[in-house]
Design a protein around this motif. Structure first.
Motif, PDB file in Angstrom:
ATOM      1  N   GLU A  92      16.499   8.544   4.568  1.00  0.00           N
ATOM      2  CA  GLU A  92      17.149   8.000   3.620  1.00  0.00           C
ATOM      3  C   GLU A  92      17.520   9.212   2.506  1.00  0.00           C
ATOM      4  O   GLU A  92      16.801   9.934   2.486  1.00  0.00           O
TER       5      GLU A  92
ATOM      6  N   ARG B   8       2.257   9.204   2.204  1.00  0.00           N
ATOM      7  CA  ARG B   8       2.424   7.965   1.831  1.00  0.00           C
ATOM      8  C   ARG B   8       1.200   7.349   0.916  1.00  0.00           C
ATOM      9  O   ARG B   8       0.186   7.469   1.526  1.00  0.00           O
TER      10      ARG B   8
ATOM     11  N   ASP C  62       9.529  -2.971   3.218  1.00  0.00           N
ATOM     12  CA  ASP C  62       8.921  -2.833   4.582  1.00  0.00           C
ATOM     13  C   ASP C  62       7.795  -2.088   4.707  1.00  0.00           C
ATOM     14  O   ASP C  62       7.408  -1.762   5.852  1.00  0.00           O
ATOM     15  N   THR C  63       7.068  -1.990   3.584  1.00  0.00           N
ATOM     16  CA  THR C  63       5.476  -0.961   3.430  1.00  0.00           C
ATOM     17  C   THR C  63       4.695  -1.987   3.055  1.00  0.00           C
ATOM     18  O   THR C  63       3.789  -1.232   2.287  1.00  0.00           O
TER      19      THR C  63
ATOM     20  N   HIS D 280      15.884   6.025  10.379  1.00  0.00           N
ATOM     21  CA  HIS D 280      14.719   5.900  11.161  1.00  0.00           C
ATOM     22  C   HIS D 280      14.623   4.664  12.102  1.00  0.00           C
ATOM     23  O   HIS D 280      13.908   4.471  13.000  1.00  0.00           O
TER      24      HIS D 280
HETATM   25 MG   LIG Z   1      10.167   3.700   4.720  1.00  0.00          MG
END
Ligand SMILES: [Mg+2]
Ligand SMILES: C[S@@+](CC[C@H](N)C(=O)[O-])C[C@H]1O[C@@H](n2cnc3c(N)ncnc32)[C@H](O)[C@@H]1O
Ligand SMILES: Nc1nc2[nH]cc(C(=O)O)c2c(=O)[nH]1
Ligand code: SF4
Length: 234
Positions: free
Chosen positions: A28, A40, A52-53, A223
């Protein structure tokens, strides 16, 4: 986030809740396609409908407690120069300013912070260093638009980015309005990215053409094309 400390001799050191760390290409924003090492962190202050996480934000998510030294040592060992701090929300991590200062001593690395746009970045920008901010503007379909800290647009520069993750025509119209109102395309890099699977990227291009959006970039999450879009650690 709750304060976590570990003792090293008589010194108390901060630790950070890391839910995953991995090397990949950045999928991104400004460094898309380049190798990056990802850290993360656990937990977020927002709850975007499309996130999405989400798993990283759940109360019981397993995490490693890592010190600054451990994070920096890991990054050094990867030999990857781009570091992306993400989450969850990196800027609500206790003592994240200390981690950013520690990264300043690493001449070879460039730190990118993926932040949700709700946290005032003034104090972090003031730290200086080799850090760039990729700031989301949460569009209406996220459900989180009211939490945006618009003052951030006074601090960003051309080394930073504002990202609009859009899932509808309404989101696109809001993106256009905000870019124009704050002259974002003159101050910084601007990305428009589809909420994965929710809007045809061709509709984003049509909108860009119809509205003469010359200085913004469409960005597809690389990704999710290379690996299974649900896969973690990529
Ligand atoms: Mg991500
Ligand atoms: C998971 S968030 C973590 C960092 C920070 N909390 C934020 O929102 O910027 C990283 C990036 O993924 C984007 N993202 C999350 N879910 C997405 C989805 N379903 N489709 C496209 N982008 C998504 C976010 O908008 C954000 O730009
Ligand atoms: N490959 C890859 N690139 C990314 N860039 C930003 C990501 C993020 O989740 O913040 C991300 C991610 O999760 N994977
Ligand atoms: S701010 Fe980021 S991590 Fe938090 S819910 Fe939204 S997309 Fe997910």
């Amino acid at each position: 986030m709750e304060n976590i400390h570990r003792k090293k001799g008589n010194t108390v050191v901060s630790t950070y809740r890391v839910v995953e760390r991995f090397i990949s290409i950045n999928g991104e924003a400004a460094r898309a396609g380049e190798l990056a090492v990802f850290i993360r962190f656990a937990g977020c202050n927002l709850d975007c409908g499309y996130c999405d996480t989400k798993w990283a934000n759940e109360a019981g998510v397993p995490y490693e407690e890592l010190t600054e030294d451990e994070i920096i040592d890991y990054v050094r060992r990867t030999k990857v120069k781009n570091v992306t701090l993400t989450g969850g929300e990196p800027l609500i991590q206790k003592d994240i300013d200390k981690l950013l200062l520690a990264f300043e001593l690493e001449d070879d690395v460039r730190v990118e912070i993926e932040t949700n746009g709700s946290v005032d970045i003034a104090e972090f920008k003031a730290l200086g260093g080799n850090v760039s901010y990729t700031l989301d503007y949460k569009c209406p379909s996220s459900g989180m638009e009211n939490d945006m800290c618009l003052a951030n647009y006074n601090y960003i520069d051309k080394n930073d980015s504002v990202k609009f993750v859009v899932g509808s025509q309404e989101d696109l119209e809001k993106c256009f309005e905000i870019v124009r109102e704050y002259a974002l395309d003159e101050k910084t890099r601007v990305f428009i990215s589809p909420v994965y699977g929710s809007i045809d990227p061709a509709d984003i291009v049509d909108f860009m053409i119809e509205n003469d959006m010359n200085d913004v970039k469409l960005q597809l999450q690389l990704h999710k094309f290379i690996w299974d879009p649900e896969e973690r650690g990529v």
